[in-house]
Design an enzyme around this catalytic site. Structure first.
Site, short mmCIF file in Angstrom:
data_model
loop_
_atom_site.label_atom_id
_atom_site.label_comp_id
_atom_site.label_asym_id
_atom_site.label_seq_id
_atom_site.Cartn_x
_atom_site.Cartn_y
_atom_site.Cartn_z
N ASP A 260 0.87 -1.18 0.00
CA ASP A 260 0.00 0.00 0.00
C ASP A 260 0.91 1.23 0.00
O ASP A 260 1.75 1.38 0.89
CB ASP A 260 -0.87 -0.04 1.27
CG ASP A 260 -1.86 1.11 1.33
OD1 ASP A 260 -1.63 2.16 0.70
OD2 ASP A 260 -2.87 0.95 2.03
N VAL B 269 -5.45 5.73 -5.47
CA VAL B 269 -4.29 6.18 -4.70
C VAL B 269 -4.57 7.56 -4.08
O VAL B 269 -4.28 7.81 -2.90
CB VAL B 269 -3.05 6.25 -5.61
CG1 VAL B 269 -1.91 6.97 -4.93
CG2 VAL B 269 -2.62 4.84 -6.02
N ASP B 270 -5.12 8.44 -4.90
CA ASP B 270 -5.40 9.81 -4.48
C ASP B 270 -6.29 9.83 -3.23
O ASP B 270 -5.99 10.51 -2.24
CB ASP B 270 -6.11 10.51 -5.66
CG ASP B 270 -5.94 12.01 -5.65
OD1 ASP B 270 -5.23 12.52 -4.77
OD2 ASP B 270 -6.52 12.66 -6.54
N SER C 94 -1.43 5.87 -13.57
CA SER C 94 -2.33 5.78 -14.74
C SER C 94 -2.92 4.39 -14.99
O SER C 94 -3.73 4.24 -15.91
CB SER C 94 -1.66 6.26 -16.04
OG SER C 94 -1.61 7.68 -16.09
N THR C 95 -2.50 3.38 -14.21
CA THR C 95 -2.97 2.02 -14.52
C THR C 95 -4.31 1.67 -13.86
O THR C 95 -4.78 0.55 -13.97
CB THR C 95 -1.94 0.95 -14.11
OG1 THR C 95 -1.78 0.98 -12.68
CG2 THR C 95 -0.61 1.16 -14.79
N GLY C 96 -4.90 2.65 -13.15
CA GLY C 96 -6.20 2.41 -12.53
C GLY C 96 -7.30 3.02 -13.38
O GLY C 96 -7.51 2.63 -14.53
P1 ADP Z 1 -4.83 6.62 -12.07
O1 ADP Z 1 -6.01 7.57 -11.99
O2 ADP Z 1 -3.52 7.34 -12.33
O3 ADP Z 1 -5.09 5.48 -12.98
P2 ADP Z 1 -5.44 5.06 -9.67
O4 ADP Z 1 -5.29 5.55 -8.27
O5 ADP Z 1 -6.85 4.84 -10.17
O6 ADP Z 1 -4.64 6.09 -10.58
O7 ADP Z 1 -4.64 3.69 -9.85
C1 ADP Z 1 -3.26 3.61 -10.07
C2 ADP Z 1 -2.77 2.25 -9.60
O8 ADP Z 1 -2.61 2.26 -8.19
C3 ADP Z 1 -3.72 1.09 -9.90
O9 ADP Z 1 -2.94 -0.02 -10.33
C4 ADP Z 1 -4.36 0.79 -8.55
O10 ADP Z 1 -4.72 -0.58 -8.41
C5 ADP Z 1 -3.24 1.12 -7.60
N1 ADP Z 1 -3.63 1.48 -6.23
C6 ADP Z 1 -4.84 1.87 -5.76
N2 ADP Z 1 -4.76 2.13 -4.44
C7 ADP Z 1 -3.47 1.89 -4.06
C8 ADP Z 1 -2.75 1.97 -2.83
N3 ADP Z 1 -3.34 2.35 -1.69
N4 ADP Z 1 -1.42 1.64 -2.84
C9 ADP Z 1 -0.79 1.27 -3.98
N5 ADP Z 1 -1.42 1.19 -5.17
C10 ADP Z 1 -2.74 1.48 -5.21
#
Ligand code: ADP
Length: 192
Positions: A21, A44-45, A134-136
């Site tokens: 995480d 993540v945000d 960007s992968t989410g």
């Molecule tokens: P984006 O909008 O840039 O695609 P996201 O936050 O939607 O960003 O996702 C980016 C990546 O981070 C995805 O692979 C998601 O599964 C992963 N992710 C989501 N939450 C966490 C976390 N708490 N820690 C690490 N990776 C995360």
């Protein structure tokens, strides 16, 4: 409590990849996969703002008012406090939405990594942790993102000696596996 994690290392241990995480990383800076508003979001945000507390949003609001009234451009990076997170700072960067920039998608994603590392080095930081930007929600295929991010990081580190540790944090075991399979870090140090 977290179980001991298996880590995978590249570039003589200067880069490590692990499942975890991003908000739990005790490094100088964790990178936020932010959006142009800098006002928070999902993924993540959301986790960074939720776990870091309101001081991060306050710092982002200040940046919007003073430096980026129209929002943070894709590929740029800014630094704020990390509030209550174990990291010292958060570096917010805006990844490309896949398909929105045509052939420039990869250049924008590489810029996120380059500019985040540059900002960390300029602030005399030594360790930085990235999520898979960007992968989410932004829809960048994990395979392509692995190649782009590893090449951008390797290229930056080749001409930098400030950053000692780059930690690549993947939320799921499958995300980590895909990265390990598609990363393009050089396997040997050139000129060694
Ligand atoms: P984006 O909008 O840039 O695609 P996201 O936050 O939607 O960003 O996702 C980016 C990546 O981070 C995805 O692979 C998601 O599964 C992963 N992710 C989501 N939450 C966490 C976390 N708490 N820690 C690490 N990776 C995360």
């Amino acid at each position: 409590m977290q179980s001991p994690q298996t880590t995978h290392s590249f570039l003589s241990g200067r880069v490590i990849a692990l499942q975890g995480d991003i908000t739990a990383q005790a490094v100088d800076a964790v990178v936020n996969a932010a959006n142009w508003t800098l006002m928070g979001g999902g993924g993540v945000d959301g986790a960074i703002h939720r776990n870091g507390g309101p001081s991060i949003l306050e710092a982002c609001q200040e940046i919007r008012q003073t430096r980026f009234p129209d929002g943070l451009p894709t590929g740029d990076a800014v630094l704020t406090t990390a509030g209550n997170l174990p990291a010292r700072f958060v570096i917010h960067t805006v990844g490309p939405i896949k398909g929105r920039h045509g052939e420039q998608d990869a250049a924008y994603l590489a810029a996120c990594y380059h500019n985040s590392l540059k900002l960390a080095a300029e602030n005399s930081l030594e360790s930085i942790a990235f999520p898979a930007i960007s992968t989410g929600v932004y829809g960048y295929p994990r395979e392509e993102a692995a190649a782009v991010s590893s090449k951008a990081i390797a290229s930056f580190l080749a001409s930098d000696d400030q950053i000692k540790e780059v930690r690549l944090v993947f939320f799921s075991a499958s995300d980590l596996r895909v990265f390990l399979h598609h990363q393009q870090f050089p396997s040997k140090q050139e000129g060694a």
